[in-house]
Design an enzyme around this catalytic site. Sequence first.
Site, PDB file in Angstrom:
ATOM      1  N   TRP A 157     -23.506 -10.402  59.051  1.00  0.00           N
ATOM      2  CA  TRP A 157     -22.514 -11.362  58.549  1.00  0.00           C
ATOM      3  C   TRP A 157     -22.986 -12.821  58.460  1.00  0.00           C
ATOM      4  O   TRP A 157     -22.209 -13.696  58.123  1.00  0.00           O
ATOM      5  CB  TRP A 157     -21.218 -11.240  59.371  1.00  0.00           C
ATOM      6  CG  TRP A 157     -20.417 -10.079  58.851  1.00  0.00           C
ATOM      7  CD1 TRP A 157     -19.566 -10.113  57.787  1.00  0.00           C
ATOM      8  CD2 TRP A 157     -20.428  -8.738  59.315  1.00  0.00           C
ATOM      9  NE1 TRP A 157     -19.053  -8.865  57.560  1.00  0.00           N
ATOM     10  CE2 TRP A 157     -19.553  -8.000  58.484  1.00  0.00           C
ATOM     11  CE3 TRP A 157     -21.101  -8.062  60.345  1.00  0.00           C
ATOM     12  CZ2 TRP A 157     -19.325  -6.634  58.653  1.00  0.00           C
ATOM     13  CZ3 TRP A 157     -20.871  -6.714  60.508  1.00  0.00           C
ATOM     14  CH2 TRP A 157     -19.988  -6.007  59.671  1.00  0.00           C
ATOM     15  N   HIS A 174     -15.633 -13.009  57.541  1.00  0.00           N
ATOM     16  CA  HIS A 174     -14.844 -12.060  56.743  1.00  0.00           C
ATOM     17  C   HIS A 174     -13.388 -12.147  57.215  1.00  0.00           C
ATOM     18  O   HIS A 174     -13.091 -12.807  58.211  1.00  0.00           O
ATOM     19  CB  HIS A 174     -15.387 -10.622  56.856  1.00  0.00           C
ATOM     20  CG  HIS A 174     -15.557 -10.101  58.267  1.00  0.00           C
ATOM     21  ND1 HIS A 174     -15.918  -8.802  58.530  1.00  0.00           N
ATOM     22  CD2 HIS A 174     -15.424 -10.673  59.484  1.00  0.00           C
ATOM     23  CE1 HIS A 174     -15.988  -8.613  59.839  1.00  0.00           C
ATOM     24  NE2 HIS A 174     -15.693  -9.738  60.430  1.00  0.00           N
ATOM     25  N   ARG A 200     -20.248 -18.075  55.231  1.00  0.00           N
ATOM     26  CA  ARG A 200     -21.477 -17.441  55.710  1.00  0.00           C
ATOM     27  C   ARG A 200     -22.659 -18.362  55.466  1.00  0.00           C
ATOM     28  O   ARG A 200     -22.659 -19.124  54.485  1.00  0.00           O
ATOM     29  CB  ARG A 200     -21.726 -16.107  54.986  1.00  0.00           C
ATOM     30  CG  ARG A 200     -20.819 -15.022  55.474  1.00  0.00           C
ATOM     31  CD  ARG A 200     -21.144 -13.684  54.862  1.00  0.00           C
ATOM     32  NE  ARG A 200     -19.980 -12.803  55.006  1.00  0.00           N
ATOM     33  CZ  ARG A 200     -19.891 -11.572  54.557  1.00  0.00           C
ATOM     34  NH1 ARG A 200     -20.914 -11.031  53.942  1.00  0.00           N
ATOM     35  NH2 ARG A 200     -18.799 -10.862  54.727  1.00  0.00           N
ATOM     36  N   GLN A 214     -11.852 -13.784  50.562  1.00  0.00           N
ATOM     37  CA  GLN A 214     -11.719 -12.330  50.646  1.00  0.00           C
ATOM     38  C   GLN A 214     -10.248 -11.968  50.744  1.00  0.00           C
ATOM     39  O   GLN A 214      -9.401 -12.803  51.037  1.00  0.00           O
ATOM     40  CB  GLN A 214     -12.389 -11.809  51.928  1.00  0.00           C
ATOM     41  CG  GLN A 214     -13.888 -11.648  51.842  1.00  0.00           C
ATOM     42  CD  GLN A 214     -14.434 -10.829  53.005  1.00  0.00           C
ATOM     43  OE1 GLN A 214     -13.765 -10.632  54.025  1.00  0.00           O
ATOM     44  NE2 GLN A 214     -15.659 -10.365  52.857  1.00  0.00           N
ATOM     45  N   VAL A 257     -14.762   0.952  60.771  1.00  0.00           N
ATOM     46  CA  VAL A 257     -14.089   2.096  60.130  1.00  0.00           C
ATOM     47  C   VAL A 257     -14.915   3.369  60.302  1.00  0.00           C
ATOM     48  O   VAL A 257     -16.137   3.324  60.418  1.00  0.00           O
ATOM     49  CB  VAL A 257     -13.840   1.848  58.616  1.00  0.00           C
ATOM     50  CG1 VAL A 257     -12.638   0.938  58.408  1.00  0.00           C
ATOM     51  CG2 VAL A 257     -15.076   1.311  57.939  1.00  0.00           C
ATOM     52  N   ALA A 311      -8.252   0.615  56.066  1.00  0.00           N
ATOM     53  CA  ALA A 311      -8.423  -0.819  55.806  1.00  0.00           C
ATOM     54  C   ALA A 311      -9.401  -1.003  54.662  1.00  0.00           C
ATOM     55  O   ALA A 311     -10.181  -0.103  54.341  1.00  0.00           O
ATOM     56  CB  ALA A 311      -8.942  -1.522  57.060  1.00  0.00           C
TER      57      ALA A 311
HETATM   58  N1  DAH Z   1     -15.393  -7.102  56.275  1.00  0.00           N
HETATM   59  C1  DAH Z   1     -16.304  -6.429  55.396  1.00  0.00           C
HETATM   60  C2  DAH Z   1     -17.265  -7.442  54.834  1.00  0.00           C
HETATM   61  O1  DAH Z   1     -16.974  -8.597  54.833  1.00  0.00           O
HETATM   62  C3  DAH Z   1     -15.567  -5.742  54.273  1.00  0.00           C
HETATM   63  C4  DAH Z   1     -14.779  -4.564  54.759  1.00  0.00           C
HETATM   64  C5  DAH Z   1     -15.327  -3.311  54.692  1.00  0.00           C
HETATM   65  C6  DAH Z   1     -13.528  -4.707  55.260  1.00  0.00           C
HETATM   66  C7  DAH Z   1     -14.642  -2.183  55.123  1.00  0.00           C
HETATM   67  C8  DAH Z   1     -12.801  -3.591  55.691  1.00  0.00           C
HETATM   68  C9  DAH Z   1     -13.368  -2.356  55.598  1.00  0.00           C
HETATM   69  O2  DAH Z   1     -11.567  -3.686  56.168  1.00  0.00           O
HETATM   70  O3  DAH Z   1     -12.644  -1.273  56.007  1.00  0.00           O
HETATM   71  O4  DAH Z   1     -18.332  -7.079  54.415  1.00  0.00           O
END
Ligand code: DAH
Length: 348
Positions: A157, A174, A200, A214, A257, A311
């Site tokens: 990240w 994120h 970032r 996002q 996840v 999610a």
């Molecule tokens: N937070 C991840 C990113 O910034 C994106 C993401 C992926 C969010 C899978 C989610 C998820 O809620 O289930 O790369």
Amino acid sequence: MVTDQLDQLRRDAQKGLDSAATTNELSDWHARYLGRKGALTDAMRQLGALSAEERPAFGKAVNALKTELSEAFEARQEIVRGAQLDARLATDAIDVTLPGRPLELGTLHPITQLIREVSSIFAHLGFQTIEGPEVEDAYYAFDALNIPKDHPARDVWDTIFVQSESREIVLRPHTSPMQVRTMERLKPPVRVIVPGRCYRYEALDATHEWHFQQVEGLAVDEHLTMTDLKGTLAEFARQLFGPQRKVRFRCDYFPFVEPGVDFAIDCMVCHGDGCRVCKGTGWIEILGAGMVHPNVLANVGYDPDKYTGWAFGCGFERLAMLKYGITDIRAFYQSDLRFLSQFDRATA
Ligand code: DAH
């Protein structure tokens, strides 16, 4: 003889007055005939040279002429002033029928417009839009999302740290931390989307910005399955990119996840044949998603045996670039009105 002179004077004066067309010419005329050194004053002076019999009649005649010329002067003055006023009004006139200059109205930023559109799509699917902090505790940004300290996934990240002595504080990289905050606050069923800014530490190029927006989506309930995830995201993609869109889910890894997926739509430019936009694959990946990891549910005190959730997380700039055919992400944040004013939509 003397009366003849007065008659001549009257005729000259009247002629001069008739041809005086400006206030300047009028005051010249006034000085010449009625002024202290004017013709009538001269005429009065001649009184002394006249005989005692002639004097009263001549004096009377001069006075009468003076009154006559004064009245004529005033009348002429009225006319000249009126004419001058008319002329001024004609040239200075304001054309009240001319259309006014249009007011420059600002427009909503294209990303703001898209956030509203996405919120509205999800609102119709039963999701509430909420917001969360941009300066975030690392616990929410990582630990609670099943990304332990010293885990290599944390590096993905490129996080900007605000303070890292007693507490680790970051600019959220994120919107996923809001999954945790939301579940801490609410009991299932949960259905939220969370748009917002993220940061970032990035090298900037046509597809990378150090700050971007996002949207996070989260649904938690009893008996939620992957089918709910697939159905909802397919509906979302079709509402945003057209009802004929095909969708594709493939395995992907995100620590929070299990299973994780990447979600793609068929390329709306070449319809799957392969082109520059889809890099020849026919598919465009638009977001990451998955079933909320049991560890994440447990971290917020939800019983993972009772509840399941799904999610997703998605970058707005990427969506906007695809939707509007924009090739450089940096265009969104350069405040160039030539770019921004193209998104002047009446529906915004
Ligand atoms: N937070 C991840 C990113 O910034 C994106 C993401 C992926 C969010 C899978 C989610 C998820 O809620 O289930 O790369």
